[in-house]
Write a protein that holds these residues in place. Structure first.
Motif, PDB file in Angstrom:
ATOM      1  N   GLY A 112      40.342  70.703  17.196  1.00 55.93           N
ATOM      2  CA  GLY A 112      39.765  69.761  17.922  1.00 55.93           C
ATOM      3  C   GLY A 112      39.760  68.534  17.322  1.00 55.93           C
ATOM      4  N   GLU A 113      40.011  68.381  16.362  1.00 59.03           N
ATOM      5  CA  GLU A 113      39.680  67.064  15.620  1.00 59.03           C
ATOM      6  C   GLU A 113      41.392  66.358  15.264  1.00 59.03           C
ATOM      7  OE1 GLU A 113      36.813  68.701  12.047  1.00 59.03           O
ATOM      8  OE2 GLU A 113      38.906  68.515  11.557  1.00 59.03           O
ATOM      9  N   HIS A 114      41.287  65.209  15.362  1.00 60.90           N
ATOM     10  CA  HIS A 114      42.499  64.457  15.176  1.00 60.90           C
ATOM     11  C   HIS A 114      42.681  63.852  13.665  1.00 60.90           C
ATOM     12  CE1 HIS A 114      46.144  61.990  16.055  1.00 60.90           C
ATOM     13  NE2 HIS A 114      45.359  60.766  15.787  1.00 60.90           N
ATOM     14  N   LYS A 153      36.091  64.826  18.832  1.00 63.26           N
ATOM     15  CA  LYS A 153      36.373  64.090  20.240  1.00 63.26           C
ATOM     16  C   LYS A 153      35.485  63.167  20.657  1.00 63.26           C
ATOM     17  CE  LYS A 153      38.270  68.888  21.610  1.00 63.26           C
ATOM     18  NZ  LYS A 153      38.139  70.037  22.566  1.00 63.26           N
ATOM     19  N   SER A 154      34.196  63.205  20.276  1.00 55.76           N
ATOM     20  CA  SER A 154      33.243  62.127  20.471  1.00 55.76           C
ATOM     21  C   SER A 154      33.547  60.704  20.054  1.00 55.76           C
ATOM     22  CB  SER A 154      32.037  62.734  19.850  1.00 55.76           C
ATOM     23  OG  SER A 154      31.840  62.286  18.514  1.00 55.76           O
ATOM     24  N   GLY A 155      34.576  60.810  19.250  1.00 57.00           N
ATOM     25  CA  GLY A 155      35.154  59.242  18.576  1.00 57.00           C
ATOM     26  C   GLY A 155      34.423  58.966  17.340  1.00 57.00           C
ATOM     27  N   LEU A 156      33.353  60.032  16.831  1.00 60.97           N
ATOM     28  CA  LEU A 156      32.920  59.786  15.495  1.00 60.97           C
ATOM     29  C   LEU A 156      33.836  60.244  14.463  1.00 60.97           C
ATOM     30  CD1 LEU A 156      30.134  59.194  14.078  1.00 60.97           C
ATOM     31  CD2 LEU A 156      29.725  61.437  14.186  1.00 60.97           C
ATOM     32  N   SER A 157      34.091  59.555  13.319  1.00 64.22           N
ATOM     33  CA  SER A 157      34.889  60.003  12.378  1.00 64.22           C
ATOM     34  C   SER A 157      34.526  59.745  10.801  1.00 64.22           C
ATOM     35  CB  SER A 157      36.305  59.178  12.681  1.00 64.22           C
ATOM     36  OG  SER A 157      35.884  57.757  12.338  1.00 64.22           O
ATOM     37  N   ALA A 164      46.621  59.071  -4.422  1.00 61.55           N
ATOM     38  CA  ALA A 164      47.439  60.064  -4.714  1.00 61.55           C
ATOM     39  C   ALA A 164      48.061  60.011  -5.935  1.00 61.55           C
ATOM     40  CB  ALA A 164      48.331  60.647  -3.308  1.00 61.55           C
ATOM     41  N   PHE A 165      47.971  61.093  -6.827  1.00 65.15           N
ATOM     42  CA  PHE A 165      48.694  61.021  -8.233  1.00 65.15           C
ATOM     43  C   PHE A 165      49.440  62.315  -8.045  1.00 65.15           C
ATOM     44  CE2 PHE A 165      44.909  58.823  -8.823  1.00 65.15           C
ATOM     45  CZ  PHE A 165      45.242  57.652  -9.637  1.00 65.15           C
ATOM     46  N   PRO A 166      50.501  62.478  -9.010  1.00 60.54           N
ATOM     47  CA  PRO A 166      51.160  63.525  -9.119  1.00 60.54           C
ATOM     48  C   PRO A 166      50.344  64.628  -9.298  1.00 60.54           C
ATOM     49  CG  PRO A 166      52.420  61.705 -10.337  1.00 60.54           C
ATOM     50  CD  PRO A 166      51.083  61.150 -10.027  1.00 60.54           C
ATOM     51  N   ASP A 167      50.487  65.653  -8.412  1.00 63.41           N
ATOM     52  CA  ASP A 167      49.601  67.000  -8.365  1.00 63.41           C
ATOM     53  C   ASP A 167      48.228  66.957  -8.336  1.00 63.41           C
ATOM     54  OD1 ASP A 167      52.045  68.432  -8.776  1.00 63.41           O
ATOM     55  OD2 ASP A 167      52.075  67.838 -10.994  1.00 63.41           O
ATOM     56  N   GLU A 168      47.726  65.668  -7.951  1.00 64.81           N
ATOM     57  CA  GLU A 168      46.343  65.613  -7.467  1.00 64.81           C
ATOM     58  C   GLU A 168      45.918  64.499  -6.458  1.00 64.81           C
ATOM     59  OE1 GLU A 168      43.819  64.573 -10.853  1.00 64.81           O
ATOM     60  OE2 GLU A 168      45.520  63.523 -12.136  1.00 64.81           O
ATOM     61  N   ILE A 169      44.747  64.643  -6.051  1.00 64.36           N
ATOM     62  CA  ILE A 169      44.367  63.418  -5.243  1.00 64.36           C
ATOM     63  C   ILE A 169      43.007  63.180  -5.656  1.00 64.36           C
ATOM     64  CG2 ILE A 169      43.730  62.921  -2.925  1.00 64.36           C
ATOM     65  CD1 ILE A 169      45.315  65.330  -2.038  1.00 64.36           C
ATOM     66  N   ALA A 170      42.799  61.709  -5.704  1.00 63.14           N
ATOM     67  CA  ALA A 170      41.372  61.317  -6.059  1.00 63.14           C
ATOM     68  C   ALA A 170      40.725  60.515  -4.909  1.00 63.14           C
ATOM     69  CB  ALA A 170      41.583  60.326  -7.218  1.00 63.14           C
ATOM     70  N   ILE A 171      39.574  60.934  -4.490  1.00 61.72           N
ATOM     71  CA  ILE A 171      38.623  60.338  -3.330  1.00 61.72           C
ATOM     72  C   ILE A 171      37.953  59.034  -3.905  1.00 61.72           C
ATOM     73  CG2 ILE A 171      37.003  60.457  -1.588  1.00 61.72           C
ATOM     74  CD1 ILE A 171      37.597  63.548  -1.448  1.00 61.72           C
ATOM     75  N   ASP A 172      38.024  57.677  -3.441  1.00 62.09           N
ATOM     76  CA  ASP A 172      37.563  56.578  -4.011  1.00 62.09           C
ATOM     77  C   ASP A 172      36.245  56.407  -3.129  1.00 62.09           C
ATOM     78  OD1 ASP A 172      39.558  56.087  -6.032  1.00 62.09           O
ATOM     79  OD2 ASP A 172      40.508  54.945  -4.526  1.00 62.09           O
ATOM     80  N   ALA A 173      36.500  56.716  -1.816  1.00 64.67           N
ATOM     81  CA  ALA A 173      35.134  56.246  -1.002  1.00 64.67           C
ATOM     82  C   ALA A 173      35.329  56.998   0.236  1.00 64.67           C
ATOM     83  CB  ALA A 173      35.227  54.926  -0.750  1.00 64.67           C
ATOM     84  N   LEU A 174      34.192  57.106   0.801  1.00 62.67           N
ATOM     85  CA  LEU A 174      33.846  57.817   2.003  1.00 62.67           C
ATOM     86  C   LEU A 174      33.029  57.165   3.058  1.00 62.67           C
ATOM     87  CD1 LEU A 174      34.149  60.285   3.644  1.00 62.67           C
ATOM     88  CD2 LEU A 174      32.305  61.195   2.242  1.00 62.67           C
ATOM     89  N   SER A 175      33.216  57.058   4.351  1.00 62.10           N
ATOM     90  CA  SER A 175      32.385  56.337   5.133  1.00 62.10           C
ATOM     91  C   SER A 175      32.598  56.985   6.594  1.00 62.10           C
ATOM     92  CB  SER A 175      32.819  55.191   5.574  1.00 62.10           C
ATOM     93  OG  SER A 175      34.382  54.935   5.914  1.00 62.10           O
ATOM     94  N   VAL A 176      31.224  56.892   7.355  1.00 62.43           N
ATOM     95  CA  VAL A 176      31.280  57.387   8.808  1.00 62.43           C
ATOM     96  C   VAL A 176      31.269  56.346   9.615  1.00 62.43           C
ATOM     97  CG1 VAL A 176      29.619  58.844  10.196  1.00 62.43           C
ATOM     98  CG2 VAL A 176      29.647  59.272   7.900  1.00 62.43           C
ATOM     99  N   CYS A 177      32.389  56.366  10.634  1.00 59.21           N
ATOM    100  CA  CYS A 177      32.808  55.525  11.679  1.00 59.21           C
ATOM    101  C   CYS A 177      32.554  55.997  13.126  1.00 59.21           C
ATOM    102  CB  CYS A 177      34.058  54.996  11.515  1.00 59.21           C
ATOM    103  SG  CYS A 177      34.531  54.461   9.698  1.00 59.21           S
ATOM    104  N   ASN A 178      32.277  55.048  13.815  1.00 56.79           N
ATOM    105  CA  ASN A 178      32.203  55.317  15.281  1.00 56.79           C
ATOM    106  C   ASN A 178      33.394  54.721  15.760  1.00 56.79           C
ATOM    107  OD1 ASN A 178      29.516  56.581  15.986  1.00 56.79           O
ATOM    108  ND2 ASN A 178      28.662  54.864  15.052  1.00 56.79           N
ATOM    109  N   GLN A 179      33.765  55.183  16.880  1.00 55.27           N
ATOM    110  CA  GLN A 179      35.066  54.659  17.672  1.00 55.27           C
ATOM    111  C   GLN A 179      34.738  53.012  17.795  1.00 55.27           C
ATOM    112  OE1 GLN A 179      36.035  56.652  21.038  1.00 55.27           O
ATOM    113  NE2 GLN A 179      38.407  56.010  21.270  1.00 55.27           N
ATOM    114  N   SER A 181      34.747  50.881  15.336  1.00 53.52           N
ATOM    115  CA  SER A 181      33.772  50.232  14.284  1.00 53.52           C
ATOM    116  C   SER A 181      34.429  48.981  13.837  1.00 53.52           C
ATOM    117  CB  SER A 181      33.309  51.207  13.392  1.00 53.52           C
ATOM    118  OG  SER A 181      32.691  52.380  13.933  1.00 53.52           O
ATOM    119  N   THR A 182      33.801  48.223  13.393  1.00 50.91           N
ATOM    120  CA  THR A 182      34.548  46.871  12.714  1.00 50.91           C
ATOM    121  C   THR A 182      34.358  47.121  11.042  1.00 50.91           C
ATOM    122  OG1 THR A 182      32.297  45.664  12.405  1.00 50.91           O
ATOM    123  CG2 THR A 182      33.449  45.342  14.584  1.00 50.91           C
TER     124      THR A 182
END
Length: 248
Positions: A112-114, A153-157, A164-179, A181-182
């Motif tokens: 149910g997620e896009h 499905k509600s548009g919240l994301s 992405a580095f070889p063999d690993e991923i690093a998350i730099d930032a995380l945000s909550v957005c509404n459909q 959103s500016t």
């Protein structure tokens, strides 16, 4: 007698006036026809124009030869194209790659997620100490910026900014957005610095992405794919430049 004298006087004055004007016209004609005053075409001007045209043609031909050489070199590199069919068996995404664009978009549906992943061109670390790790413990070399968006499905994301580095991923930032959103809304909902989060919470977010297909095996394939895209885009650019140069 008086009338005859007036006629003779008028005729004499008219003859004198005509004679004076004829002398002036001859003088003007003589001055205009002097060789020293007539414009003399430079014998060097046609040669200068011809020389300029030759230089221009030589420059154009030289540039075309170099472009042709670059195109031939690029074509000789045997790099088969990659797509979903050549990806690892666990690769769950559909690839959208438009020639001339500097990004690739991956999409999939999951419970149910896009999920959308925007992959940018790789960047290369030119640091002299290639064998050393950076301050975050990531190995130096090529890296690929990713923006992963998981939308309900509600548009919240949730939007993850990753590297992405070889063999690993690093998350730099995380945000909550509404459909809809500016950018200002996204910045306001970005939350704390990801590196400052509790270790268990960070591990949980990495697991969250892994379950949805954003994992090391996926990004390793993307490294190969994007390196080939760099070459394809360069070849396309060369052909477009050549096409421009060949047009009259």
């Amino acid at each position: 007698m008086a009338f005859t004298w007036c006629v003779r006087r008028s005729a004499s004055r008219l003859a004198s006036l005509c004679s004076t004007r004829m002398v002036r016209l001859r003088s003007i004609s003589a001055v205009a026809s002097r060789p020293s005053l007539a414009p003399t075409p430079s014998p060097f001007r046609p040669f200068a124009l011809y020389s300029t045209a030759i230089d221009w043609m030589s420059s154009e031909q030289s540039l075309l030869r170099v472009i042709d050489s670059e195109i031939n070199t690029a074509l000789q590199i045997d790099d088969p194209d990659l797509d979903e069919e050549t990806a690892p068996g666990s690769f769950p995404f559909k690839i959208e790659d438009n020639p001339g664009h500097q990004t690739v978009t991956l999409t999939r549906e999951y419970k149910g997620e896009h999920i959308k992943v925007v992959v940018s061109m790789p960047s290369f670390d030119s640091d002299e100490n290639d064998d050393e790790d950076d301050e975050d413990g990531h190995s130096n070399g090529s890296s690929i910026p990713l923006v992963v968006t998981v939308t309900k499905k509600s548009g919240l994301s949730l939007e993850f900014s990753c590297m992405a580095f070889p063999d690993e991923i690093a998350i730099d930032a995380l945000s909550v957005c509404n459909q809809g959103s500016t950018l200002e809304d996204k910045l306001a909902n970005e939350g704390p610095d990801f590196e400052c989060l509790d270790e268990n919470l960070k591990k949980t977010f990495y697991k969250y992405l892994e379950i949805r297909g954003v994992k090391a095996s996926t990004t390793n394939f993307l490294h190969q794919y994007m390196m080939r895209k760099v070459k394809r885009e360069y070849l396309l650019w060369l052909k477009n430049v050549k096409k421009f140069m060949e047009e009259s």
